[in-house]
Design a protein around this motif. Structure first.
Motif, PDB file in Angstrom:
ATOM      1  N   GLN A 105      79.478  69.668  83.602  1.00 46.72           N
ATOM      2  CA  GLN A 105      78.259  69.236  84.105  1.00 46.72           C
ATOM      3  C   GLN A 105      78.518  67.679  84.603  1.00 46.72           C
ATOM      4  O   GLN A 105      78.874  66.794  83.699  1.00 46.72           O
ATOM      5  N   GLN A 106      77.797  67.273  85.644  1.00 41.74           N
ATOM      6  CA  GLN A 106      78.091  65.943  86.125  1.00 41.74           C
ATOM      7  C   GLN A 106      76.534  65.520  86.419  1.00 41.74           C
ATOM      8  O   GLN A 106      76.011  66.529  87.437  1.00 41.74           O
ATOM      9  N   THR A 107      76.420  64.223  86.176  1.00 40.67           N
ATOM     10  CA  THR A 107      74.793  63.954  86.633  1.00 40.67           C
ATOM     11  C   THR A 107      75.152  62.291  87.039  1.00 40.67           C
ATOM     12  O   THR A 107      76.081  61.741  86.485  1.00 40.67           O
ATOM     13  N   TYR A 108      74.441  62.197  88.227  1.00 36.54           N
ATOM     14  CA  TYR A 108      74.408  60.663  88.640  1.00 36.54           C
ATOM     15  C   TYR A 108      73.020  60.302  88.688  1.00 36.54           C
ATOM     16  O   TYR A 108      72.205  61.005  89.555  1.00 36.54           O
ATOM     17  N   ARG A 109      72.818  59.117  88.269  1.00 34.01           N
ATOM     18  CA  ARG A 109      71.257  58.457  88.401  1.00 34.01           C
ATOM     19  C   ARG A 109      71.327  57.289  89.133  1.00 34.01           C
ATOM     20  O   ARG A 109      72.427  56.145  88.756  1.00 34.01           O
ATOM     21  N   PHE A 110      70.905  56.983  90.258  1.00 31.99           N
ATOM     22  CA  PHE A 110      70.702  55.849  90.763  1.00 31.99           C
ATOM     23  C   PHE A 110      69.938  54.801  90.120  1.00 31.99           C
ATOM     24  O   PHE A 110      68.828  55.127  89.268  1.00 31.99           O
ATOM     25  N   GLY A 111      70.011  53.438  90.637  1.00 30.87           N
ATOM     26  CA  GLY A 111      69.079  52.511  89.898  1.00 30.87           C
ATOM     27  C   GLY A 111      67.548  52.638  90.084  1.00 30.87           C
ATOM     28  O   GLY A 111      67.027  52.393  89.142  1.00 30.87           O
ATOM     29  N   ASN A 112      67.189  53.359  90.926  1.00 29.93           N
ATOM     30  CA  ASN A 112      65.958  53.863  91.169  1.00 29.93           C
ATOM     31  C   ASN A 112      65.262  54.742  90.453  1.00 29.93           C
ATOM     32  O   ASN A 112      64.084  55.063  90.891  1.00 29.93           O
ATOM     33  N   GLY A 113      66.111  55.380  89.836  1.00 27.01           N
ATOM     34  CA  GLY A 113      65.676  56.712  88.913  1.00 27.01           C
ATOM     35  C   GLY A 113      66.030  57.908  89.459  1.00 27.01           C
ATOM     36  O   GLY A 113      66.092  58.779  89.128  1.00 27.01           O
ATOM     37  N   THR A 114      66.336  58.068  90.924  1.00 23.21           N
ATOM     38  CA  THR A 114      66.695  59.150  91.394  1.00 23.21           C
ATOM     39  C   THR A 114      67.956  59.779  91.081  1.00 23.21           C
ATOM     40  O   THR A 114      68.954  58.846  90.762  1.00 23.21           O
ATOM     41  N   ALA A 115      68.053  61.055  90.536  1.00 22.84           N
ATOM     42  CA  ALA A 115      69.082  61.579  90.045  1.00 22.84           C
ATOM     43  C   ALA A 115      69.593  62.826  90.300  1.00 22.84           C
ATOM     44  O   ALA A 115      68.638  63.747  90.670  1.00 22.84           O
ATOM     45  N   TYR A 116      70.836  63.347  90.325  1.00 21.35           N
ATOM     46  CA  TYR A 116      71.220  64.655  90.747  1.00 21.35           C
ATOM     47  C   TYR A 116      72.087  65.081  89.941  1.00 21.35           C
ATOM     48  O   TYR A 116      73.013  64.292  89.263  1.00 21.35           O
TER      49      TYR A 116
END
Length: 255
Positions: A105-116
């Motif tokens: 499982q890989q997760t990435y969260r941008f600084g603005n809170g958007t995450a995938y």
């Protein structure tokens, strides 16, 4: 299933409240300097130490956390989970990679809170957008330390050289905290006996956590259980937290 969920919760607490233990470091000086001034006075105050650790990390900007966690229930085989976290305290962006039992499982969260999130299971790849449950870089930076400080009461062992770096070492050999971290919560049962509880923390001179390991071995309702965690905070100021290449595929799949 309930037991596994509870034990996984303990692992999550120790890792990120924000992951086999005792991997150990190659030390150049085996003995402790017990006359050294500690970087943090004992008893360690959770909020004070955590805030100082995060503030010191901010001076570096980025960091990497490498974690190996092991847990076992009764006579079942040990399950190992590997976790990699990359964080940017300037932007808040964070990347997390977890692998266990062949699944990823890989997760990435941008600084603005958007995450995938990207999932790989049995060779199948899927994506999802994440609306909650993924903290920013500060959450992961503080969680690495917060869980240990709440579970254990540490004594100062002194300083030693580890891979050419002077570190301050704190050790604990029992669970001394109560309340929501009482040992009875560890196994999900009412009758819990803790047989082994050990923890070690290493801090750099600037106050950042360098290495932590924990081992909890206990019996819950007559069933033996083990949770073991080995964690390194490294690559300070030298961690790439740019979006992974699969982010466009995740966007397309979730739109």
């Amino acid at each position: 299933m309930r037991r596994e969920i509870v034990t996984l919760a303990v692992v999550a607490l120790l890792v990120v409240a924000g992951c086999s233990s005792g991997g150990g470091d190659t030390t150049t000086t085996p003995a402790y300097d017990t006359e050294a001034e500690p970087v943090y006075e004992t008893p360690l105050d959770t909020e004070t130490v955590t805030d100082a650790h995060v503030d010191a990390l901010r001076d570096h900007g980025t960091f990497t956390v490498d974690v190996n966690a092991t847990w076992r229930h009764g006579s079942s085989e040990r399950v190992r989970r590997e976790i990699l976290v990359r964080g940017n305290l300037d932007t808040g962006a964070v990347y997390e990679h977890q692998a266990a039992r062949g699944d990823v499982q890989q997760t990435y969260r941008f600084g603005n809170g958007t995450a995938y999130a990207r999932f790989v299971s049995s060779g199948e790849v899927s994506y999802d957008s994440v609306t909650r449950g993924v903290g920013n870089a500060t959450t992961y930076a503080s969680g690495n330390l917060w869980g240990a400080l709440e579970l254990f009461t540490f004594d100062y062992a002194g300083t030693r050289a580890v891979d050419g770096e002077r570190v301050h070492v704190y050790r604990a050999d029992s669970l001394d905290r109560s309340g929501e971290f009482d040992p009875s919560n560890l196994g999900g049962g009412e009758n819990v006996t803790v047989n082994r509880a050990e923890a070690t923390l290493q801090f750099r001179e600037d106050g950042t956590l360098r290495h932590a390991d924990y081992t909890l071995q206990f019996e819950s309702d007559g069933e033996s259980q083990l949770t073991s965690v080995d964690l390194h905070v490294q690559r300070l100021g030298d961690t790439d937290v740019s979006p992974p290449r699969w982010i466009p595929d995740a966007r397309n799949a979730t739109e």
